[in-house]
Design a protein around this motif. Structure first.
Motif: not given
Length: 334
Positions: A235-255
């Motif tokens: 059985a599964v419960g309710q999903p959280s809003a938290a995600q652990d998945q692939n993502a793409f990052a830049v520096t804050q300075a670049f953004a």
């Protein structure tokens, strides 16, 4: 393409060490968009901008599937003790990605124990039960062999103990090892990831060539997961809003320099980008091909790194954008 979670502790530790040495290192291109240089699309080439803080660009086009944290529970336990699922759902309701990042930072970078961090989280979030619904009942909370899973399992354990359950938290191994133990009742519950679990069970139930049932929408993914879990003895419960998945990052300075917060905005603003990723990134649909096909992102150069070195490469200004995990503790802002 998703990074393999059991390697997470090594990944973050390496990234954190290198990040400390890389902070403030000058970027290879000086961080300026050269108006005289452009990619094949005619967009200005946005050179890397070195900086200490990484920021994940929003995946507003839905490239990645919804790997939200979700409790998986042995079906018999869920049926006999419905309060178990209800208690774990309170954890899901409390958790989002910034909080998960902070939990991972506390363990992987600040070097605190998962047990200590879990107790503090349960107290801070007010998750302790008000009723002793589990008095006299023993449970075993399983964890995969990487730190994020252990911390989440410890949080589950703390909440269940507060309701009177006698709880053991046990680190088992990878999904191939712990899932059979969850199905046969050796384990009572395990923190899981919605999209990954849905596709894993789908392959078990419908064969290895079955098309993916997960999407970027968490509700759709959980709707596909639920009957597969039931058929598998879970059985599964309710999903959280938290995600652990692939993502793409830049520096804050670049953004900040280019005014981008989403991958769509990046594709509109910049061409000729230097992308850092693992060696398989140019061939995997969730990495470079996905960026190009989903967003029309123009990659001028790909640089291959071991996964644990990607964040440092972006911080040092060796790449403008890099593949990271969305819950990596090194993304914490304090």
């Amino acid at each position: 393409m998703r990074a393999t979670r059991p390697a997470r502790l090594t990944i973050i530790a390496a990234a954190a060490v290198l990040a400390l040495g890389a902070c403030g290192a000058p970027g290879s291109g000086g961080g300026e968009a050269d108006p005289t240089s452009s990619g094949t699309s005619g967009k200005a080439t946005c050179d890397p901008v070195a900086g200490e803080q990484l920021v994940v660009l929003e995946d507003d086009g839905g490239l990645q599937n919804a790997d939200n944290i979700i409790p998986a529970v042995n079906a018999a336990v869920a049926q006999q003790s419905p309060a178990v699922v209800e208690l774990l759902d309170t954890v899901s309701a409390s958790l989002d990605t910034p909080k998960l990042i902070d939990l991972n930072k506390a363990v992987d970078i600040d070097r605190r124990t998962s047990s200590e961090v879990a107790k503090e989280y349960v107290e801070t979030e007010g998750l302790a039960a008000t009723e002793q619904s589990g008095a006299g009942t023993s449970l075993v909370v399983g964890a995969a062999n990487f730190s994020e899973s252990v911390t989440l399992a410890e949080i589950y354990g703390e909440v269940l103990r507060s309701a009177g359950y006698q709880v053991e938290v046990r680190t088992i191994g990878n999904r191939d090892t712990y899932l059979p133990a969850l199905v046969d009742g050796t384990l009572s519950t395990v923190p899981e990831y919605a999209a990954t679990l849905a596709d894993f069970l789908n392959a078990r139930v419908n064969g290895p060539d079955a098309p993916s049932v997960s999407t970027d929408d968490v509700d759709e993914t959980v709707a596909a997961l639920t009957p597969l879990a039931e058929e598998s003895g879970l059985a599964v419960g309710q999903p959280s809003a938290a995600q652990d998945q692939n993502a793409f990052a830049v520096t804050q300075a670049f953004a900040d320099e280019h005014g981008v917060a989403t991958l769509t905005e990046l594709a509109e603003a910049c061409g000729g980008l230097v992308l850092a990723g693992p060696p398989e990134c140019p061939e995997r649909p969730f990495c470079q091909p996905g960026l190009e096909e989903t967003y029309g992102l123009e990659i001028g150069e790909f640089k291959s790194y071991d996964f644990g070195l990607i964040g440092a490469a972006v911080r040092q200004g060796d790449a403008a954008i890099g593949l990271v995990l969305s819950s990596d503790g090194s993304l914490a802002t304090d």
